[in-house]
Design an enzyme around this catalytic site. Sequence first.
Site, mmCIF file in Angstrom:
data_model
loop_
_atom_site.group_PDB
_atom_site.id
_atom_site.type_symbol
_atom_site.label_atom_id
_atom_site.label_comp_id
_atom_site.label_asym_id
_atom_site.label_seq_id
_atom_site.Cartn_x
_atom_site.Cartn_y
_atom_site.Cartn_z
ATOM 1 N N ASP A 1 40.168 46.875 44.044
ATOM 2 C CA ASP A 1 41.120 46.649 45.130
ATOM 3 C C ASP A 1 40.701 47.551 46.297
ATOM 4 O O ASP A 1 39.798 47.211 47.057
ATOM 5 C CB ASP A 1 42.508 46.975 44.564
ATOM 6 C CG ASP A 1 43.640 46.705 45.516
ATOM 7 O OD1 ASP A 1 43.433 45.983 46.492
ATOM 8 O OD2 ASP A 1 44.755 47.222 45.297
ATOM 9 N N PHE B 1 48.836 39.754 44.887
ATOM 10 C CA PHE B 1 48.970 40.456 43.616
ATOM 11 C C PHE B 1 48.885 39.442 42.484
ATOM 12 O O PHE B 1 49.563 38.416 42.503
ATOM 13 C CB PHE B 1 50.280 41.241 43.550
ATOM 14 C CG PHE B 1 50.174 42.373 42.583
ATOM 15 C CD1 PHE B 1 49.640 43.587 42.983
ATOM 16 C CD2 PHE B 1 50.543 42.209 41.251
ATOM 17 C CE1 PHE B 1 49.488 44.633 42.081
ATOM 18 C CE2 PHE B 1 50.396 43.246 40.338
ATOM 19 C CZ PHE B 1 49.870 44.458 40.761
ATOM 20 N N ARG C 1 50.454 40.973 30.984
ATOM 21 C CA ARG C 1 49.046 41.141 30.622
ATOM 22 C C ARG C 1 48.572 40.062 29.658
ATOM 23 O O ARG C 1 47.391 39.734 29.616
ATOM 24 C CB ARG C 1 48.841 42.485 29.900
ATOM 25 C CG ARG C 1 48.841 43.693 30.792
ATOM 26 C CD ARG C 1 48.275 44.873 30.014
ATOM 27 N NE ARG C 1 48.687 46.154 30.545
ATOM 28 C CZ ARG C 1 48.111 46.772 31.565
ATOM 29 N NH1 ARG C 1 47.103 46.204 32.189
ATOM 30 N NH2 ARG C 1 48.545 47.942 31.977
ATOM 31 N N GLU D 1 35.512 46.529 34.573
ATOM 32 C CA GLU D 1 36.836 46.766 35.151
ATOM 33 C C GLU D 1 37.492 45.412 35.443
ATOM 34 O O GLU D 1 36.807 44.424 35.711
ATOM 35 C CB GLU D 1 36.663 47.629 36.419
ATOM 36 C CG GLU D 1 37.906 47.935 37.211
ATOM 37 C CD GLU D 1 38.992 48.712 36.475
ATOM 38 O OE1 GLU D 1 39.401 48.260 35.396
ATOM 39 O OE2 GLU D 1 39.463 49.727 37.016
ATOM 40 N N ASP D 2 38.821 45.388 35.404
ATOM 41 C CA ASP D 2 39.517 44.120 35.645
ATOM 42 C C ASP D 2 39.478 43.714 37.118
ATOM 43 O O ASP D 2 39.176 42.573 37.449
ATOM 44 C CB ASP D 2 40.968 44.182 35.135
ATOM 45 C CG ASP D 2 41.741 45.409 35.616
ATOM 46 O OD1 ASP D 2 41.205 46.192 36.424
ATOM 47 O OD2 ASP D 2 42.896 45.583 35.180
HETATM 48 P P1 IMP Z 1 41.786 50.537 43.364
HETATM 49 O O1 IMP Z 1 41.495 51.973 43.086
HETATM 50 O O2 IMP Z 1 42.730 50.365 44.523
HETATM 51 O O3 IMP Z 1 40.556 49.670 43.506
HETATM 52 O O4 IMP Z 1 42.673 50.061 42.158
HETATM 53 C C1 IMP Z 1 42.256 49.315 41.099
HETATM 54 C C2 IMP Z 1 43.397 49.216 40.117
HETATM 55 O O5 IMP Z 1 44.625 48.778 40.776
HETATM 56 C C3 IMP Z 1 43.103 48.173 39.072
HETATM 57 O O6 IMP Z 1 42.415 48.715 37.975
HETATM 58 C C4 IMP Z 1 44.484 47.665 38.730
HETATM 59 O O7 IMP Z 1 45.040 48.471 37.709
HETATM 60 C C5 IMP Z 1 45.314 47.834 39.974
HETATM 61 N N1 IMP Z 1 45.468 46.571 40.734
HETATM 62 C C6 IMP Z 1 45.043 46.312 41.990
HETATM 63 N N2 IMP Z 1 45.363 45.062 42.377
HETATM 64 C C7 IMP Z 1 45.997 44.500 41.327
HETATM 65 C C8 IMP Z 1 46.567 43.182 41.098
HETATM 66 O O8 IMP Z 1 46.545 42.267 41.928
HETATM 67 N N3 IMP Z 1 47.144 42.993 39.874
HETATM 68 C C9 IMP Z 1 47.190 43.952 38.909
HETATM 69 N N4 IMP Z 1 46.668 45.183 39.078
HETATM 70 C C10 IMP Z 1 46.073 45.461 40.276
#
Ligand code: IMP
Length: 180
Positions: free
Chosen positions: A105, A154, A167, A101-102
Amino acid sequence: MAYKLDNVLFSEEQIKARVRELAKDIARDFGNDKPLAVVGILTGAAFFLTDLVRELPENLDVRIDFMSVASYGDSDKSSGVVRIFHDLKSSIENKNVLIVEDIVDTGLTLSHLQELLHNRKPASLKTCVLLDKYERRQTEVKVDYCGFKIPDKFVVGYGLDYAGKWRHLKEIKTLVDDGK
Ligand code: IMP
């Protein structure tokens, strides 16, 4: 409010070096008793995954598959459901699985995804994320390999987007309010 690109948080060279280290850790932890199914989460992790797997040794039985998911739920309450937009092509039953996963958060998407894949009975299930925004975590989630821990900012680039933009950047950058 609109945003523009700000500082470089991680350069192309820093990312490359860290990806190489992560691949070493992964290669050390997995044997060839079972295939290693590397599961990339679209779209953001595609960039990271393709660099990561090319650093793995050729004697490792690596298979690559992708999934596209979104986690239902609002900011402080998760419904516990992951919606699958695009599912894996192959079964992961009895395979060693590595989710790539990238960024993690709040952790909601990843924790739901881990549960979903766990239910498909893999031999093992591990997770590799490039970035960990640990301060924003809302649920406990197991991350086995992490590229960089980052502050609550962000970020875009190297697969990460803001409203579909940026991207394609080679480096990871922060955003700033452009005052418009
Ligand atoms: P989570 O479910 O809140 O952990 O969300 C994860 C997803 O939120 C990631 O796969 C990203 O698509 C998006 N995301 C969260 N923070 C960032 C950021 O700083 N930049 C870009 N995408 C983000």
